[in-house]
Design a protein around this motif. Sequence first.
Motif, PDB file in Angstrom:
ATOM      1  N   LYS A 240       0.801  -1.285   0.093  1.00 11.48           N
ATOM      2  CA  LYS A 240       0.284   0.129   0.140  1.00 11.48           C
ATOM      3  C   LYS A 240       1.245   1.118   0.105  1.00 11.48           C
ATOM      4  CE  LYS A 240      -2.191   1.649   3.382  1.00 11.48           C
ATOM      5  NZ  LYS A 240      -2.815   1.895   4.746  1.00 11.48           N
ATOM      6  N   ALA A 241       0.483   2.373  -0.792  1.00  8.57           N
ATOM      7  CA  ALA A 241       2.013   2.947  -0.982  1.00  8.57           C
ATOM      8  C   ALA A 241       0.891   4.368  -0.358  1.00  8.57           C
ATOM      9  CB  ALA A 241       1.524   4.203  -2.466  1.00  8.57           C
ATOM     10  N   MET A 242       1.467   5.738  -0.190  1.00  7.78           N
ATOM     11  CA  MET A 242       0.865   6.127   0.903  1.00  7.78           C
ATOM     12  C   MET A 242       0.693   7.698   0.341  1.00  7.78           C
ATOM     13  SD  MET A 242       3.860   6.690   4.388  1.00  7.78           S
ATOM     14  CE  MET A 242       4.046   4.588   4.860  1.00  7.78           C
ATOM     15  N   ASN A 243       1.228   7.851  -1.368  1.00  5.15           N
ATOM     16  CA  ASN A 243       0.870   8.836  -2.094  1.00  5.15           C
ATOM     17  C   ASN A 243       1.891   8.129  -3.342  1.00  5.15           C
ATOM     18  OD1 ASN A 243       4.247   9.400  -1.935  1.00  5.15           O
ATOM     19  ND2 ASN A 243       3.052  10.351   0.780  1.00  5.15           N
ATOM     20  N   VAL A 244       1.793   9.297  -4.357  1.00  3.28           N
ATOM     21  CA  VAL A 244       2.538   8.152  -5.529  1.00  3.28           C
ATOM     22  C   VAL A 244       4.043   8.292  -5.382  1.00  3.28           C
ATOM     23  CG1 VAL A 244       2.445   9.017  -8.020  1.00  3.28           C
ATOM     24  CG2 VAL A 244       0.377   9.458  -7.005  1.00  3.28           C
ATOM     25  N   THR A 245       4.414   8.921  -4.885  1.00  2.56           N
ATOM     26  CA  THR A 245       5.689   9.365  -4.967  1.00  2.56           C
ATOM     27  C   THR A 245       6.669   7.858  -3.915  1.00  2.56           C
ATOM     28  OG1 THR A 245       6.406  11.617  -4.631  1.00  2.56           O
ATOM     29  CG2 THR A 245       7.818  10.505  -3.790  1.00  2.56           C
ATOM     30  N   HIS A 246       5.517   7.562  -2.936  1.00  2.00           N
ATOM     31  CA  HIS A 246       5.866   6.299  -2.229  1.00  2.00           C
ATOM     32  C   HIS A 246       5.282   5.069  -3.087  1.00  2.00           C
ATOM     33  CE1 HIS A 246       4.508   2.858   1.282  1.00  2.00           C
ATOM     34  NE2 HIS A 246       5.964   3.292   1.041  1.00  2.00           N
ATOM     35  N   GLY A 247       4.714   5.715  -4.033  1.00  2.00           N
ATOM     36  CA  GLY A 247       4.376   3.960  -4.693  1.00  2.00           C
ATOM     37  C   GLY A 247       5.542   3.948  -6.010  1.00  2.00           C
ATOM     38  N   LYS A 248       6.159   4.694  -6.685  1.00  2.00           N
ATOM     39  CA  LYS A 248       7.404   5.113  -6.943  1.00  2.00           C
ATOM     40  C   LYS A 248       8.532   4.127  -6.209  1.00  2.00           C
ATOM     41  CE  LYS A 248       6.268   8.258 -10.641  1.00  2.00           C
ATOM     42  NZ  LYS A 248       6.887   9.847 -10.356  1.00  2.00           N
ATOM     43  N   ILE A 249       8.593   4.352  -5.066  1.00  2.44           N
ATOM     44  CA  ILE A 249       9.666   4.246  -4.507  1.00  2.44           C
ATOM     45  C   ILE A 249       9.307   2.074  -4.049  1.00  2.44           C
ATOM     46  CG2 ILE A 249      11.341   3.592  -1.972  1.00  2.44           C
ATOM     47  CD1 ILE A 249      10.638   6.905  -1.298  1.00  2.44           C
ATOM     48  N   LEU A 250       8.466   2.332  -3.752  1.00  2.00           N
ATOM     49  CA  LEU A 250       7.851   0.292  -3.253  1.00  2.00           C
ATOM     50  C   LEU A 250       8.086  -0.474  -4.901  1.00  2.00           C
ATOM     51  CD1 LEU A 250       4.218   1.182  -1.455  1.00  2.00           C
ATOM     52  CD2 LEU A 250       6.895  -0.228  -0.853  1.00  2.00           C
ATOM     53  N   GLU A 251       7.621   0.429  -6.000  1.00  2.00           N
ATOM     54  CA  GLU A 251       8.022  -0.297  -7.107  1.00  2.00           C
ATOM     55  C   GLU A 251       9.610  -0.728  -7.470  1.00  2.00           C
ATOM     56  OE1 GLU A 251       6.137   1.894 -10.515  1.00  2.00           O
ATOM     57  OE2 GLU A 251       4.313   1.600  -9.799  1.00  2.00           O
ATOM     58  N   ARG A 252      10.288   0.083  -6.918  1.00  2.00           N
ATOM     59  CA  ARG A 252      11.811   0.045  -7.188  1.00  2.00           C
ATOM     60  C   ARG A 252      12.428  -0.333  -6.432  1.00  2.00           C
ATOM     61  NH1 ARG A 252      14.568   5.854  -9.702  1.00  2.00           N
ATOM     62  NH2 ARG A 252      12.840   6.090 -10.083  1.00  2.00           N
TER      63      ARG A 252
ATOM     64  N   GLY B 276      10.222  -3.707  -5.572  1.00  2.00           N
ATOM     65  CA  GLY B 276      10.695  -5.059  -6.014  1.00  2.00           C
ATOM     66  C   GLY B 276       8.846  -5.090  -5.561  1.00  2.00           C
ATOM     67  N   ALA B 277       8.342  -4.894  -5.479  1.00  2.00           N
ATOM     68  CA  ALA B 277       6.129  -4.882  -4.548  1.00  2.00           C
ATOM     69  C   ALA B 277       6.036  -4.636  -6.465  1.00  2.00           C
ATOM     70  CB  ALA B 277       6.417  -3.579  -4.437  1.00  2.00           C
ATOM     71  N   ASP B 278       5.174  -6.246  -6.342  1.00  2.00           N
ATOM     72  CA  ASP B 278       4.858  -7.284  -7.238  1.00  2.00           C
ATOM     73  C   ASP B 278       3.256  -5.674  -7.450  1.00  2.00           C
ATOM     74  OD1 ASP B 278       6.311  -8.637  -8.199  1.00  2.00           O
ATOM     75  OD2 ASP B 278       6.567  -9.469  -6.193  1.00  2.00           O
ATOM     76  N   ARG B 279       2.795  -5.369  -7.205  1.00  2.00           N
ATOM     77  CA  ARG B 279       2.191  -4.669  -7.314  1.00  2.00           C
ATOM     78  C   ARG B 279       2.209  -3.766  -6.251  1.00  2.00           C
ATOM     79  NH1 ARG B 279      -2.683  -6.524 -10.446  1.00  2.00           N
ATOM     80  NH2 ARG B 279      -4.420  -4.923  -9.964  1.00  2.00           N
ATOM     81  N   VAL B 280       1.549  -2.814  -6.430  1.00  2.00           N
ATOM     82  CA  VAL B 280       1.281  -1.409  -5.135  1.00  2.00           C
ATOM     83  C   VAL B 280      -0.115  -0.125  -5.613  1.00  2.00           C
ATOM     84  CG1 VAL B 280       1.815   1.684  -5.169  1.00  2.00           C
ATOM     85  CG2 VAL B 280       3.470  -0.656  -5.438  1.00  2.00           C
ATOM     86  N   MET B 281      -0.502  -1.027  -4.551  1.00  2.00           N
ATOM     87  CA  MET B 281      -2.076  -0.476  -4.047  1.00  2.00           C
ATOM     88  C   MET B 281      -2.274   1.377  -3.366  1.00  2.00           C
ATOM     89  SD  MET B 281      -3.087  -3.016  -5.114  1.00  2.00           S
ATOM     90  CE  MET B 281      -5.349  -3.187  -4.331  1.00  2.00           C
ATOM     91  N   TYR B 282      -3.627   1.632  -3.913  1.00  2.00           N
ATOM     92  CA  TYR B 282      -3.758   3.036  -3.337  1.00  2.00           C
ATOM     93  C   TYR B 282      -4.674   3.283  -2.621  1.00  2.00           C
ATOM     94  CZ  TYR B 282       0.313   4.890  -6.135  1.00  2.00           C
ATOM     95  OH  TYR B 282       1.683   4.486  -6.840  1.00  2.00           O
ATOM     96  N   PRO B 283      -4.872   3.592  -1.846  1.00  7.14           N
ATOM     97  CA  PRO B 283      -5.652   3.445  -0.972  1.00  7.14           C
ATOM     98  C   PRO B 283      -7.063   4.400  -0.827  1.00  7.14           C
ATOM     99  CG  PRO B 283      -4.366   4.635   0.399  1.00  7.14           C
ATOM    100  CD  PRO B 283      -3.908   4.326  -0.957  1.00  7.14           C
ATOM    101  N   GLU B 284      -6.833   5.564  -1.978  1.00  2.11           N
ATOM    102  CA  GLU B 284      -7.962   6.413  -2.266  1.00  2.11           C
ATOM    103  C   GLU B 284      -8.498   5.845  -3.795  1.00  2.11           C
ATOM    104  OE1 GLU B 284      -3.795   7.917  -4.189  1.00  2.11           O
ATOM    105  OE2 GLU B 284      -4.538   7.578  -2.306  1.00  2.11           O
ATOM    106  N   TYR B 285      -8.172   4.975  -4.166  1.00  2.00           N
ATOM    107  CA  TYR B 285      -8.597   3.616  -4.989  1.00  2.00           C
ATOM    108  C   TYR B 285      -8.733   2.726  -4.520  1.00  2.00           C
ATOM    109  CZ  TYR B 285      -6.999   7.858  -7.827  1.00  2.00           C
ATOM    110  OH  TYR B 285      -6.514   9.037  -7.704  1.00  2.00           O
ATOM    111  N   ASP B 286      -8.366   1.983  -3.900  1.00  2.00           N
ATOM    112  CA  ASP B 286      -8.007   0.343  -3.516  1.00  2.00           C
ATOM    113  C   ASP B 286      -8.502   0.503  -2.378  1.00  2.00           C
ATOM    114  OD1 ASP B 286      -7.322  -0.063  -6.339  1.00  2.00           O
ATOM    115  OD2 ASP B 286      -5.950   0.745  -5.716  1.00  2.00           O
ATOM    116  N   SER B 287      -9.572  -0.741  -2.210  1.00  2.00           N
ATOM    117  CA  SER B 287     -10.230  -1.136  -1.118  1.00  2.00           C
ATOM    118  C   SER B 287      -9.146  -2.277  -0.659  1.00  2.00           C
ATOM    119  CB  SER B 287     -11.294  -1.167  -0.883  1.00  2.00           C
ATOM    120  OG  SER B 287     -12.048  -2.285  -1.289  1.00  2.00           O
ATOM    121  N   GLY B 288      -9.042  -2.880   0.714  1.00  3.93           N
ATOM    122  CA  GLY B 288      -8.231  -4.056   1.766  1.00  3.93           C
ATOM    123  C   GLY B 288      -9.217  -5.252   0.907  1.00  3.93           C
TER     124      GLY B 288
END
Length: 220
Positions: free
Chosen positions: A100-112, A114-126
């Motif tokens: 789960k990414a806290m924001n777009v920048t964090h999402g890019k970090i998670l991808e780098r 090695g996260a296989d999939r990044v979720m954004y809670p403003e769009y995605d739910s658990g």
Amino acid sequence: MARRMKTIGIIGAGRFGTGAARELARLGHEVLVVDRDPDALDPLAEICHTAIGNAESMDFLVEVGFKDVDAAIVAIGDDQTASNYATINCKDLGLYVVAKAMNVTHGKILERLGADRVMYPEYDSGIRLARLLTRSSILEMVELYEEIFTMELQAGPQMINHTLAELNLTGRFGVQVVLIVRGKHKLFPVSAQDRILEGDKLMCIGTSDSLNQMARRYQK
């Protein structure tokens, strides 16, 4: 191929992680949830395995059994550093990781990281994640021999009406299709000119990374 129940590890028992845990448990899967806050884990204790501790510690994750789960959800919502380290640890354990990414920048970090999939809670739910994860062919891999896996993949929309030669899965991903299941019929052996039709299932062989990469590409 019968679909087996899975064991999913969740790091973080906030709203996102709790929603995923409850839905996974409802669907019949085994769930292991870890968090540093025992109060956050209390509501889940009756339906999930829980453990109190810091997921930044690899020793802790190994001790509680994360090395044996089918996939990990990093659902830490208030500490980016902890989220990053937990993601690294889970990837070092060889796990498929949804973070789960806290924001777009964090999402890019998670991808780098090695996260296989990044979720954004403003769009995605658990809950949505739980359903998506357990439907995914990514977790249906079976190891054949030392890092070589087989996986059954439902043909995605971008595969339909293309031949295996046109898809070039071997050249692009290092994956070989060895069998096509079409209803009650099985196409074996396959040829480069076999055309994928709606409803087909492909039995593929490759490394974990190559199969994951291909599945992510065609399960969007």
